[in-house]
Design a protein around this motif. Sequence first.
Motif, PDB file in Angstrom:
ATOM      1  N   GLN A 172     -10.163  11.570   4.234  1.00 25.26           N
ATOM      2  CA  GLN A 172     -11.525  11.146   4.552  1.00 25.26           C
ATOM      3  C   GLN A 172     -11.891   9.841   3.851  1.00 25.26           C
ATOM      4  O   GLN A 172     -12.799   9.128   4.279  1.00 25.26           O
ATOM      5  N   ASN A 173     -11.176   9.513   2.778  1.00 22.10           N
ATOM      6  CA  ASN A 173     -11.443   8.273   2.054  1.00 22.10           C
ATOM      7  C   ASN A 173     -10.589   7.108   2.556  1.00 22.10           C
ATOM      8  O   ASN A 173     -10.724   5.985   2.063  1.00 22.10           O
ATOM      9  N   SER A 174      -9.702   7.375   3.528  1.00 17.16           N
ATOM     10  CA  SER A 174      -8.862   6.326   4.094  1.00 17.16           C
ATOM     11  C   SER A 174      -9.513   5.764   5.352  1.00 17.16           C
ATOM     12  O   SER A 174     -10.371   6.399   5.973  1.00 17.16           O
ATOM     13  N   LYS A 175      -9.090   4.574   5.720  1.00 22.69           N
ATOM     14  CA  LYS A 175      -9.598   3.970   6.947  1.00 22.69           C
ATOM     15  C   LYS A 175      -8.956   4.651   8.151  1.00 22.69           C
ATOM     16  O   LYS A 175      -7.738   4.805   8.194  1.00 22.69           O
ATOM     17  N   PRO A 176      -9.750   5.047   9.124  1.00 22.98           N
ATOM     18  CA  PRO A 176      -9.199   5.742  10.301  1.00 22.98           C
ATOM     19  C   PRO A 176      -8.460   4.787  11.229  1.00 22.98           C
ATOM     20  O   PRO A 176      -8.560   3.562  11.111  1.00 22.98           O
ATOM     21  N   THR A 177      -7.708   5.354  12.153  1.00 16.34           N
ATOM     22  CA  THR A 177      -7.023   4.570  13.174  1.00 16.34           C
ATOM     23  C   THR A 177      -8.057   3.838  14.025  1.00 16.34           C
ATOM     24  O   THR A 177      -9.061   4.420  14.440  1.00 16.34           O
ATOM     25  N   ARG A 178      -7.779   2.557  14.306  1.00 10.93           N
ATOM     26  CA  ARG A 178      -8.757   1.739  15.029  1.00 10.93           C
ATOM     27  C   ARG A 178      -8.065   0.996  16.166  1.00 10.93           C
ATOM     28  O   ARG A 178      -7.050   0.326  15.962  1.00 10.93           O
ATOM     29  N   LEU A 179      -8.623   1.101  17.367  1.00  8.20           N
ATOM     30  CA  LEU A 179      -8.139   0.404  18.548  1.00  8.20           C
ATOM     31  C   LEU A 179      -9.255  -0.515  19.042  1.00  8.20           C
ATOM     32  O   LEU A 179     -10.346  -0.045  19.368  1.00  8.20           O
ATOM     33  N   LEU A 223     -10.103   8.574  15.660  1.00  2.00           N
ATOM     34  CA  LEU A 223      -9.776   7.321  16.325  1.00  2.00           C
ATOM     35  C   LEU A 223     -11.071   6.585  16.653  1.00  2.00           C
ATOM     36  O   LEU A 223     -11.970   7.149  17.278  1.00  2.00           O
ATOM     37  N   ILE A 224     -11.144   5.310  16.221  1.00  2.00           N
ATOM     38  CA  ILE A 224     -12.270   4.448  16.574  1.00  2.00           C
ATOM     39  C   ILE A 224     -11.791   3.477  17.643  1.00  2.00           C
ATOM     40  O   ILE A 224     -10.830   2.735  17.423  1.00  2.00           O
ATOM     41  N   THR A 225     -12.431   3.502  18.803  1.00  2.00           N
ATOM     42  CA  THR A 225     -12.090   2.578  19.883  1.00  2.00           C
ATOM     43  C   THR A 225     -13.277   1.657  20.126  1.00  2.00           C
ATOM     44  O   THR A 225     -14.396   2.124  20.360  1.00  2.00           O
ATOM     45  N   GLU A 226     -13.026   0.345  20.052  1.00  2.00           N
ATOM     46  CA  GLU A 226     -14.094  -0.652  20.196  1.00  2.00           C
ATOM     47  C   GLU A 226     -13.803  -1.560  21.388  1.00  2.00           C
ATOM     48  O   GLU A 226     -12.678  -2.044  21.547  1.00  2.00           O
ATOM     49  N   ASP A 227     -14.815  -1.771  22.211  1.00  2.00           N
ATOM     50  CA  ASP A 227     -14.707  -2.652  23.374  1.00  2.00           C
ATOM     51  C   ASP A 227     -15.602  -3.869  23.126  1.00  2.00           C
ATOM     52  O   ASP A 227     -16.820  -3.741  23.030  1.00  2.00           O
ATOM     53  N   VAL A 228     -14.974  -5.046  23.017  1.00  2.00           N
ATOM     54  CA  VAL A 228     -15.681  -6.265  22.598  1.00  2.00           C
ATOM     55  C   VAL A 228     -15.914  -7.187  23.794  1.00  2.00           C
ATOM     56  O   VAL A 228     -14.951  -7.603  24.448  1.00  2.00           O
ATOM     57  N   ALA A 283       4.199   2.807  12.302  1.00  3.03           N
ATOM     58  CA  ALA A 283       2.912   3.516  12.240  1.00  3.03           C
ATOM     59  C   ALA A 283       2.205   3.269  10.916  1.00  3.03           C
ATOM     60  O   ALA A 283       2.077   4.146  10.063  1.00  3.03           O
ATOM     61  N   GLY A 284       1.761   2.036  10.722  1.00  4.17           N
ATOM     62  CA  GLY A 284       0.980   1.725   9.537  1.00  4.17           C
ATOM     63  C   GLY A 284       1.799   1.603   8.286  1.00  4.17           C
ATOM     64  O   GLY A 284       1.300   1.827   7.183  1.00  4.17           O
ATOM     65  N   ALA A 285       3.074   1.285   8.413  1.00  4.69           N
ATOM     66  CA  ALA A 285       3.917   1.168   7.237  1.00  4.69           C
ATOM     67  C   ALA A 285       3.333   0.139   6.284  1.00  4.69           C
ATOM     68  O   ALA A 285       2.990  -0.964   6.665  1.00  4.69           O
ATOM     69  N   GLY A 286       3.237   0.521   5.013  1.00  7.86           N
ATOM     70  CA  GLY A 286       2.723  -0.389   4.007  1.00  7.86           C
ATOM     71  C   GLY A 286       1.213  -0.478   3.986  1.00  7.86           C
ATOM     72  O   GLY A 286       0.651  -1.274   3.248  1.00  7.86           O
ATOM     73  N   ASP A 300      -2.647   1.990   4.664  1.00 12.84           N
ATOM     74  CA  ASP A 300      -3.205   3.288   5.040  1.00 12.84           C
ATOM     75  C   ASP A 300      -4.060   3.177   6.292  1.00 12.84           C
ATOM     76  O   ASP A 300      -4.664   4.145   6.713  1.00 12.84           O
ATOM     77  N   GLU A 301      -4.142   1.987   6.886  1.00 14.89           N
ATOM     78  CA  GLU A 301      -4.930   1.793   8.098  1.00 14.89           C
ATOM     79  C   GLU A 301      -4.029   1.432   9.272  1.00 14.89           C
ATOM     80  O   GLU A 301      -3.167   0.564   9.159  1.00 14.89           O
ATOM     81  N   VAL A 302      -4.232   2.104  10.401  1.00 17.63           N
ATOM     82  CA  VAL A 302      -3.501   1.797  11.627  1.00 17.63           C
ATOM     83  C   VAL A 302      -4.441   1.024  12.540  1.00 17.63           C
ATOM     84  O   VAL A 302      -5.467   1.536  12.979  1.00 17.63           O
ATOM     85  N   LYS A 303      -4.095  -0.227  12.819  1.00 17.64           N
ATOM     86  CA  LYS A 303      -4.876  -1.065  13.721  1.00 17.64           C
ATOM     87  C   LYS A 303      -4.070  -1.320  14.979  1.00 17.64           C
ATOM     88  O   LYS A 303      -2.880  -1.621  14.905  1.00 17.64           O
ATOM     89  N   LEU A 304      -4.743  -1.229  16.123  1.00 15.65           N
ATOM     90  CA  LEU A 304      -4.059  -1.370  17.405  1.00 15.65           C
ATOM     91  C   LEU A 304      -4.793  -2.353  18.300  1.00 15.65           C
ATOM     92  O   LEU A 304      -6.029  -2.433  18.273  1.00 15.65           O
TER      93      LEU A 304
END
Length: 645
Positions: free
Chosen positions: A397-404, A581-586, A608-611, A613-617
């Motif tokens: 819960q303290n890490s940044k969630p996956t973000r697309l 998962l956070i999905t953002e449409d810009v 998958a986010g090697a190195g 704690d956040e997965v950005k897509l």
Amino acid sequence: GNGGKFATAVSTAMQKYPPSLYVAGPMRLALAESETKIIKSSAPRSEFSSTEQEIFTKQLVTQLISKLTADGVMVTVMSKGFEPLANKKEKWYGTKYRVSPISRSTLDRMHSPANAALLDIYYPKPNRFIPSEEGLRVKRPPPRNKKVKRTFEARMTPVPPPRVIRDDGPAGRWTVYFKEDNRFDQPKAFLVFQLLTRDVYSSAKRAALSKLYEESAVDNLEEYAYDASLAGLTYDIQVLPRGVRLTFGGYNDKLPEFAKYISRKLAQEVTSVLPKSDAEFERYKERLERGYSAFDVKQPYAHASYYAYLTFQPPEFQYSNSEMRKALMETTYFDLLAYVECLWCTGKGEALVQGNLDESEAKDLVNVVDKTLGFKTIPESEIPPRVRALPLPSKSQNSKPTRLTVSEPNTSNENCAVHIVLQSLSPTEKDHVLIELMSAVVEEPFFAELRTKQQLGYIVSSGVRSLAEARSLAFIAQSSVAPVEKLTEEILKFLDSVKIRCLDPLNEGDIAVYAKSLIDRKTEPDKTLAVEVTRNWSEISSGQLQFDRPQREAGALLDIRKADLIDFWDRIYNSEERRMLITEDVPKSGAASSKRPPKTTGYAEKGAGAGSDEVKLGVDDIQSFRADRETMLDVLEMAAVAEKS
């Protein structure tokens, strides 16, 4: 029927007719008794009250018919080839068009048409699909008891499920479920046949070919199926990730004949339902391309939801819109012919027969369709797997969630959208109803905070979606005044406050009220035979076979307490294994725009986010992400099997 269309029609009729004719009025001719008086009764009129009224009515009908001439006709013609000739643009969707008067020579030809017989035009032949009087007999009428209010005990009693009447084994031809109807008192039945086979959806190109096949088959069967539709018979063909599904429904008297003909055309006379020329093939391609292109002009919240749930789907079960468009453009007629020739060759059959048929009739129907399809059986190892929900990465819960983050494809739309989803992989009924209960609790406060109080956007909603045994709770907002960064921040602030704001103030009585509302909805009886058939087939096709699911989940709701709801929220949000998962449409312009996101973040190269704690897509990373999650799903399932053993 369609409740929305009916309500619209009635509201329109209310402006024109007295209350007694709100429903019947639009369907009736000659409602005037005189020039100043309208009939008020909705009862059918079998005779005129006077000679004067008969003469007056005939005059009105003659006037109406006299206006049905070529001089008042409007002809609408659509074609992509007309685009260079268009000189106007429609306001809302920007569709180009042109309005031109019909030439005098064309009108003259309309006024002096050729003899119908010379054009090979005749009155339609008698409809062979109209059921006979004997065929309209209901075999097992429901009990003729007086209508009584359903008790709680009655609602909690499951409807008798379909039973297996044929099981040829895992490597055999068919598994057939059957239920004779004794609830709806209608001479109707539904037949659902699915041929399970692996190859029909194994690539984006084959998926595109499947859509071309569906378009072509429906179009080429239209002439035959039209009479059947007038007689209340329907059919549907769908090529799905696990095979081909044929569905038939309507009055059971002529249903076997109809099903046999359609099956023969599709499986044996394959070329008869394919395009007859290159031009026809290109027309189907263009029609599909228009459908895929329409994706671009959907609202941003729909795009955000689409991409979010695409990440849950195994790659071979759902191809992206861009993959389908690209694959469609590469298809040829010969690709389609080769595809269709192998479509019905091999597989394993599953079927549901339900309605006004007895067991022997059901078996005979399956035998007829089986003989018509004539497929070869496959070993159990070749039966395609059922869909599984891909697990989102598990984060603290303290890490940044996956973000697309994706760019809005419609350059003229200045709205942004954010879709945040929490995933629960638990297969238990208790957790399934807890996430629905959680949705009911937070729905109004979420709307009130973002829409009413902060006025961040007109579209603010939340809800639950299911895929296989997984459930997800989604929060959606679309805004024209705030960028995605602000929307994401405010949604996360709301989620952080849910426990204190929404859960802690609840007492056990509040929980019981929410639970009762869900129980009432789940145990509401099926309104039609089609609804019950759809529910039963859903259980069969998923392999879960929980025909008493509504009552099982209602039973689980009876035992829910406040502590259960708080514990569930802590597990899916305030935990070390949160799947978010956070999905953002810009958008590209406007007050809600922000820095244009990259199409790829390099996810495929760095894993998958090697190195980090956040997965950005980016949008181009979705395919690699799904492949990684499918591998992780296999690992989780092997671990679960090892734990059980």
